[in-house]
Design an enzyme around this catalytic site. Sequence first.
Site, PDB file in Angstrom:
ATOM      1  N   GLU A 232     -34.697  14.289  60.605  1.00  0.00           N
ATOM      2  CA  GLU A 232     -34.538  14.181  59.157  1.00  0.00           C
ATOM      3  C   GLU A 232     -33.075  14.045  58.764  1.00  0.00           C
ATOM      4  O   GLU A 232     -32.704  13.206  57.937  1.00  0.00           O
ATOM      5  CB  GLU A 232     -35.138  15.400  58.448  1.00  0.00           C
ATOM      6  CG  GLU A 232     -36.620  15.572  58.678  1.00  0.00           C
ATOM      7  CD  GLU A 232     -36.936  16.474  59.872  1.00  0.00           C
ATOM      8  OE1 GLU A 232     -36.345  16.285  60.966  1.00  0.00           O
ATOM      9  OE2 GLU A 232     -37.784  17.369  59.716  1.00  0.00           O
TER      10      GLU A 232
ATOM     11  N   GLU B 129     -31.237  15.619  71.098  1.00  0.00           N
ATOM     12  CA  GLU B 129     -30.949  16.915  71.703  1.00  0.00           C
ATOM     13  C   GLU B 129     -29.623  16.900  72.460  1.00  0.00           C
ATOM     14  O   GLU B 129     -29.102  15.846  72.810  1.00  0.00           O
ATOM     15  CB  GLU B 129     -32.081  17.310  72.657  1.00  0.00           C
ATOM     16  CG  GLU B 129     -33.382  17.559  71.933  1.00  0.00           C
ATOM     17  CD  GLU B 129     -34.514  17.977  72.850  1.00  0.00           C
ATOM     18  OE1 GLU B 129     -35.542  18.416  72.302  1.00  0.00           O
ATOM     19  OE2 GLU B 129     -34.402  17.869  74.083  1.00  0.00           O
TER      20      GLU B 129
END
Length: 124
Positions: free
Chosen positions: A53, A42
């Site tokens: 991913e 983040e």
Amino acid sequence: MNFLIEAATKSLKKAYNPYSGLSVGCALKTSSGKIYDGVNIENSVFGLTMCAERVAVFKAVSEGNVDIEEIAVVASTGKPIYPCGACRQVLFEFNPKTKIHLSDEKILTLLEILPFAFSKDVFE
């Protein structure tokens, strides 16, 4: 337990999630048998946040492994989590038939969850 789910679960502890508190882990397998993991990373500018991913895909591709066969995605909540739209599109670039393993042991294909992807065919 599926070996990819295990690898994705182990990676959860490496997630950087000071804003949402949600850890996402991923593990993918290429045709060479190599496993790459990834975690969500983040950022205070949320648009710069990177999904687990895509981290795993970019690690594989940066090492020359572009034939992605399978991917597992898990979350710290224990509930099944699906790749977001951006991750689906990135995965589609390398193999539209990628198998996706979820934490509830469900296995889907990328084509099932992204049936009308934008593809390189439009450039031909």
